[in-house]
Design a protein around this motif. Structure first.
Motif, short mmCIF file in Angstrom:
data_model
loop_
_atom_site.label_atom_id
_atom_site.label_comp_id
_atom_site.label_asym_id
_atom_site.label_seq_id
_atom_site.Cartn_x
_atom_site.Cartn_y
_atom_site.Cartn_z
N PRO A 201 0.93 -1.10 -0.11
CA PRO A 201 0.01 0.00 0.07
C PRO A 201 0.86 1.33 -0.01
O PRO A 201 1.83 1.34 0.50
N ILE A 202 0.33 2.37 -0.75
CA ILE A 202 1.07 3.61 -0.72
C ILE A 202 0.25 4.57 0.40
O ILE A 202 -0.55 5.09 -0.41
N ILE A 251 1.73 10.19 -7.18
CA ILE A 251 1.74 8.57 -6.90
C ILE A 251 0.97 8.23 -8.18
O ILE A 251 1.29 7.08 -8.42
N GLN A 252 -0.30 8.73 -8.50
CA GLN A 252 -1.01 8.29 -9.55
C GLN A 252 0.09 7.96 -10.92
O GLN A 252 -0.12 7.02 -11.58
N ASP A 253 0.92 9.07 -11.27
CA ASP A 253 1.61 8.91 -12.58
C ASP A 253 2.71 7.71 -12.29
O ASP A 253 3.02 6.98 -13.07
N ILE A 254 3.28 7.55 -11.06
CA ILE A 254 4.24 6.53 -10.93
C ILE A 254 3.48 5.07 -10.82
O ILE A 254 4.00 4.16 -11.75
N LEU A 255 2.28 5.04 -10.44
CA LEU A 255 1.45 3.58 -10.62
C LEU A 255 1.15 3.65 -12.04
O LEU A 255 1.16 2.21 -12.54
N PRO A 261 -2.04 -0.93 -9.91
CA PRO A 261 -3.35 -0.40 -9.66
C PRO A 261 -3.42 0.64 -8.78
O PRO A 261 -2.53 0.85 -7.53
N HIS A 262 -4.26 1.86 -9.02
CA HIS A 262 -4.16 3.00 -8.21
C HIS A 262 -4.93 2.59 -6.71
O HIS A 262 -5.01 3.44 -5.73
N SER A 263 -5.40 1.36 -6.54
CA SER A 263 -6.07 0.99 -5.35
C SER A 263 -5.02 0.70 -4.06
O SER A 263 -5.54 0.58 -3.04
N LEU A 264 -3.66 0.66 -4.67
CA LEU A 264 -2.68 0.68 -3.74
C LEU A 264 -2.68 1.91 -2.80
O LEU A 264 -2.23 1.94 -1.66
N ILE A 265 -3.15 2.84 -3.39
CA ILE A 265 -3.15 4.17 -2.37
C ILE A 265 -4.15 4.20 -1.28
O ILE A 265 -5.29 3.73 -1.21
#
Length: 333
Positions: A201-202, A251-255, A261-265
């Motif tokens: 998770p991020i 963070i979204q750009d890195i993912l 998946p952006h769900s890691l945020i």
């Protein structure tokens, strides 16, 4: 050109040393570094020791720094050595006062008593504090929000005082957030990359809307070289990335680039005194002929590829805390 680079084994310092080493074959460089957790000999291992000398030393050790200065006889002292991590400063401000204030004083005194070298002092955009309106110039008042930024502002003021009182040749450089290879994993971009690579998770402070101006570290190094070659003594120079992004955008750009998946945020409570936005004008350095050259996504790709290709560098740095699901950001600088 002879450069004594304090903190030259850290993230920005080592990237600057690599840049000068490659771009100026005639340059002689001495790295003076304490080799704390963020200053690593591994950051300099590819460099020829006939051109890059390395001295292990603390800037708080006035006698050793003065001896090194006298022996090497540099044209410039490029002062990177600092404590830079906001969260660490909130937990324990004392070392930030020692290194970022007293350390600057020791260097200024050594140079005052050793006529010759010019000082290039590396500061930060954080001295201006939270910016709600237009980007600021170098004449904006200081409004630091954390013990870290307050200590850096104090160092700037000492440099200005030594220029005014003693005519000590000093130039102050205030860069925006740097990113790129060799950045310690506690910082936003490498931490996001490494946690995402490991499927973790991020954690994001608050709602992630805090805005920073991102500058690829090679562009920073070119800008610093420009200020050394063309800048004027007694001046401060903002060095902006002209690339504002919110933390959540970063963070979204890195993912996205990693195909994760952006769900890691995941969102965690904000830290005390967290600045909402940093923003600087760069008219003075732009007038010297410099501007950022690396597009955001290109720089981010280069950074990601470096971390993917250099697990040997970062793997030994990660303890159990890094892999905790609840570990918050160690700052956005």
């Amino acid at each position: 050109m002879r450069l004594l680079v304090t903190g030259g084994a850290g993230f920005m310092g080592s990237n600057f040393v690599h840049y000068i080493y490659a771009s100026r074959p005639d340059a002689e460089i001495l790295v003076y570094d304490k080799f704390t957790y963020a200053g690593r000999i591994e950051n300099l291992k590819e460099l020829d020791t006939s051109r890059v000398k390395i001295v292990k030393g603390d800037i708080l050790d006035q006698e050793k720094f003065t001896e090194t200065l006298k022996a090497f006889q540099p044209d410039y002292v490029v002062h990177f050595a600092a404590e830079t991590h906001v969260d660490r400063s909130i937990k324990d401000p004392s070392i930030f006062i020692d290194v970022n204030v007293k350390g600057v004083y020791i260097i200024l005194e050594a140079l005052r008593r050793h006529d010759g070298p010019k000082l290039i002092h590396i500061s930060t955009d954080e001295v201006y504090g939270d910016i709600s309106g237009e980007p600021v110039t170098e004449e904006a008042p200081f409004k630091p929000s954390s013990p870290y930024s307050a200590s850096k502002a104090s160092g700037d003021l000492l440099c200005q005082a030594y220029w005014r009182t003693y005519s000590l040749p000093v130039r102050i450089v205030r860069p925006s957030n740097n990113y790129g290879p060799r950045q310690f994993p506690e910082k936003l971009i490498p931490k996001t990359i490494l946690r995402a690579l490991n499927g973790l998770p991020i954690p994001v402070y608050g709602d992630g809307s805090q805005e920073r101006d991102w500058l690829y570290v090679e562009d920073f190094s070119r800008g610093l070289e420009t200020i050394i070659l063309r800048g004027r003594d007694g001046e401060a120079y903002n060095l902006p990335g002209l690339n504002p992004k919110t933390n959540i955008q970063v963070i979204q750009d890195i993912l996205t680039l990693l195909g994760k998946p952006h769900s890691l945020i995941t969102f965690v409570p904000d830290r005390p005194g967290h600045d909402k936005r940093y923003a600087m004008r760069g008219d003075k350095v732009l007038s010297l002929g410099w501007k950022p050259q690396t597009p955001w996504l290109d720089g981010l790709r280069k950074t990601i590829e470096w971390y993917k290709a250099n697990e040997w560098w970062w793997r030994p740095l990660l303890g159990d805390e890094f892999f905790s699901k609840d570990t918050p950001w160690g700052g956005t600088r």
